[in-house]
Design an enzyme around this catalytic site. Structure first.
Site, PDB file in Angstrom:
ATOM      1  N   ASP A  32     -22.355 -17.274  30.152  1.00 32.89           N
ATOM      2  CA  ASP A  32     -22.561 -17.096  31.599  1.00 32.89           C
ATOM      3  C   ASP A  32     -23.316 -18.276  32.220  1.00 32.89           C
ATOM      4  O   ASP A  32     -24.328 -18.072  32.925  1.00 32.89           O
ATOM      5  CB  ASP A  32     -23.359 -15.806  31.888  1.00 32.89           C
ATOM      6  CG  ASP A  32     -22.854 -14.599  31.118  1.00 32.89           C
ATOM      7  OD1 ASP A  32     -21.630 -14.446  30.975  1.00 32.89           O
ATOM      8  OD2 ASP A  32     -23.702 -13.793  30.674  1.00 32.89           O
ATOM      9  N   GLU A 238     -16.517  -9.212  38.095  1.00 29.81           N
ATOM     10  CA  GLU A 238     -17.913  -9.655  37.951  1.00 29.81           C
ATOM     11  C   GLU A 238     -17.969 -11.176  38.102  1.00 29.81           C
ATOM     12  O   GLU A 238     -16.948 -11.835  38.341  1.00 29.81           O
ATOM     13  CB  GLU A 238     -18.483  -9.221  36.584  1.00 29.81           C
ATOM     14  CG  GLU A 238     -17.751  -9.824  35.394  1.00 29.81           C
ATOM     15  CD  GLU A 238     -18.177  -9.224  34.052  1.00 29.81           C
ATOM     16  OE1 GLU A 238     -18.968  -8.260  34.016  1.00 29.81           O
ATOM     17  OE2 GLU A 238     -17.673  -9.713  33.019  1.00 29.81           O
TER      18      GLU A 238
HETATM   19  O1  FUB Z   1     -23.466 -11.581  29.520  1.00 35.13           O
HETATM   20  C1  FUB Z   1     -23.431 -10.234  29.888  1.00 35.13           C
HETATM   21  C2  FUB Z   1     -22.347  -9.983  30.869  1.00 35.13           C
HETATM   22  O2  FUB Z   1     -21.091 -10.372  30.311  1.00 35.13           O
HETATM   23  C3  FUB Z   1     -22.408 -10.771  32.138  1.00 35.13           C
HETATM   24  O3  FUB Z   1     -23.396 -10.335  33.031  1.00 35.13           O
HETATM   25  C4  FUB Z   1     -21.027 -10.633  32.602  1.00 35.13           C
HETATM   26  O4  FUB Z   1     -20.657 -11.460  33.645  1.00 35.13           O
HETATM   27  C5  FUB Z   1     -20.264 -10.906  31.326  1.00 35.13           C
HETATM   28  O5  FUB Z   1     -20.105 -12.284  31.089  1.00 35.13           O
END
Ligand code: FUB
Length: 339
Positions: A32, A238
């Site tokens: 991320d 997301e």
């Molecule tokens: O790294 C945890 C979660 O996985 C992130 O917050 C999301 O965007 C996904 O990449």
């Protein structure tokens, strides 16, 4: 002989190009990556993946991260410095677990690290921690940002204003809210209803609170209608990120269960955004999450995959590729390399 040596060199160059870009943090799993340029230097704020032994489930409980490291480099090809632990969950009074994707913003000599974590009721909120240096260490505020919820904060600075984007469905809990109120129920819209949107709110001058109620960031299709919840290949899941190129605002985001990073464009940071296409195709591992930043005149796409861990989806590694906008501003798709 010389000619075949030349062919051989060409082959090696072509092979090197076809390979994935280099991984930036060997020896530590990271994901991320939110990248920024502060004082001419590239800083990357990723999640710090660990093996904590929590079994995999649909809520992402196996993403049980406990701290953040900050990385920096002079140039995208240069040596990467790991600045060590910048913030640990133990030092965040309101947070219990799952330090997910963070971001950082700079204002008036202070650096603000925004991060999601689950509180003691297992509800995701977004916190902020402050430092005098871009690499930290950061000191967390005692409480999460009032009115914040869900995951994946990213802060976009534009003309002296700072916009906080956030949200993520499924394990990110966005579907448990309507009109910024928590219902607690997992209510995803029906497949023929508008999809859930990422949220945006201006930050106030303290950078620790929102100056307004979060608004929906609408993503429209080519006819001007909101993308539908059943449009899994294009709808928001997301990892919202905004950058600006030639006066246009670009929202890029992950489609989650279809594993793309897509983008949409608008005339305002609030949107509405119109869907344009794919920035990054699926990578090795379930999640796809990125950031886009310009450094030394080159647009860069920071992202991650699970190749170095042999495909373990919660043990990811960050990397970077160059990104091209064509003359009309369209982004050329980068291949994520999923086999
Ligand atoms: O790294 C945890 C979660 O996985 C992130 O917050 C999301 O965007 C996904 O990449």
């Amino acid at each position: 002989l010389l000619r075949s040596f030349g062919v051989c060199l060409l082959f090696v160059a072509a092979w090197a190009n076809a390979e994935s870009p280099r991984y930036l943090t060997p020896g530590i799993y990271t994901a991320d990556p939110s990248a920024h340029v502060f004082d001419g230097r590239l800083y990357v704020y990723p999640s710090h993946d660990i093996e904590s032994g929590i079994p995999q489930d649909d809520l992402g409980s196996h993403f049980n991260m406990q701290d953040y490291h900050v990385f920096s480099m002079d140039s995208v090809d240069g040596e990467v410095t790991d600045h060590g632990v910048a913030l640990s969950v133990e030092d965040v009074p309101w947070a219990k677990r799952q330090m997910w994707a963070p971001d950082c913003a700079h204002k008036d000599g202070k650096y603000y690290l925004y991060f999601p974590a689950k509180d003691y009721d297992d509800v995701f909120q977004i916190g902020v921690a402050v430092s005098d240096k871009p690499e930290g260490p950061f000191k967390a505020e005692a409480e999460a940002i009032p009115g914040s919820y869900s995951i994946d904060p990213s802060v976009f600075e534009d003309e002296g204003k700072y916009y906080l984007y956030f949200g993520g469905i499924w394990g990110g809990q966005l579907q448990q809210y309507r009109d910024n109120q928590r219902t607690g129920a997992d209510q995803e819209p029906a497949s023929d209803e508008p999809a859930l949107c990422p949220k945006v709110a201006l930050l106030d001058s303290s950078m620790r609170s929102m100056a307004e109620e979060p608004r929906d960031v609408l993503i429209l299709d080519e006819k001007g209608d909101p993308l539908l919840a059943g449009d899994n290949a294009r709808r928001f899941f997301e990892a919202a990120w905004v950058h600006k190129h030639q006066g246009r605002y670009y929202l890029s985001y992950s489609t989650g269960d279809t594993h793309n990073i897509c983008y949409a464009t608008a005339d305002s940071p609030y949107g509405p955004f119109t869907y344009q296409g794919v920035v990054l195709t699926p990578v090795v591992g379930w999640t796809n999450h990125h950031s886009i930043v310009k450094h030394d005149g080159r647009w860069l796409l920071f992202h991650h995959d699970s190749q170095p861990s042999g495909g373990q989806t919660h043990l990811r590694s960050i990397k970077v590729a160059e990104l091209q906008h064509d003359e009309e501003g369209r982004i050329e798709t980068v291949q994520g390399g999923e086999k």
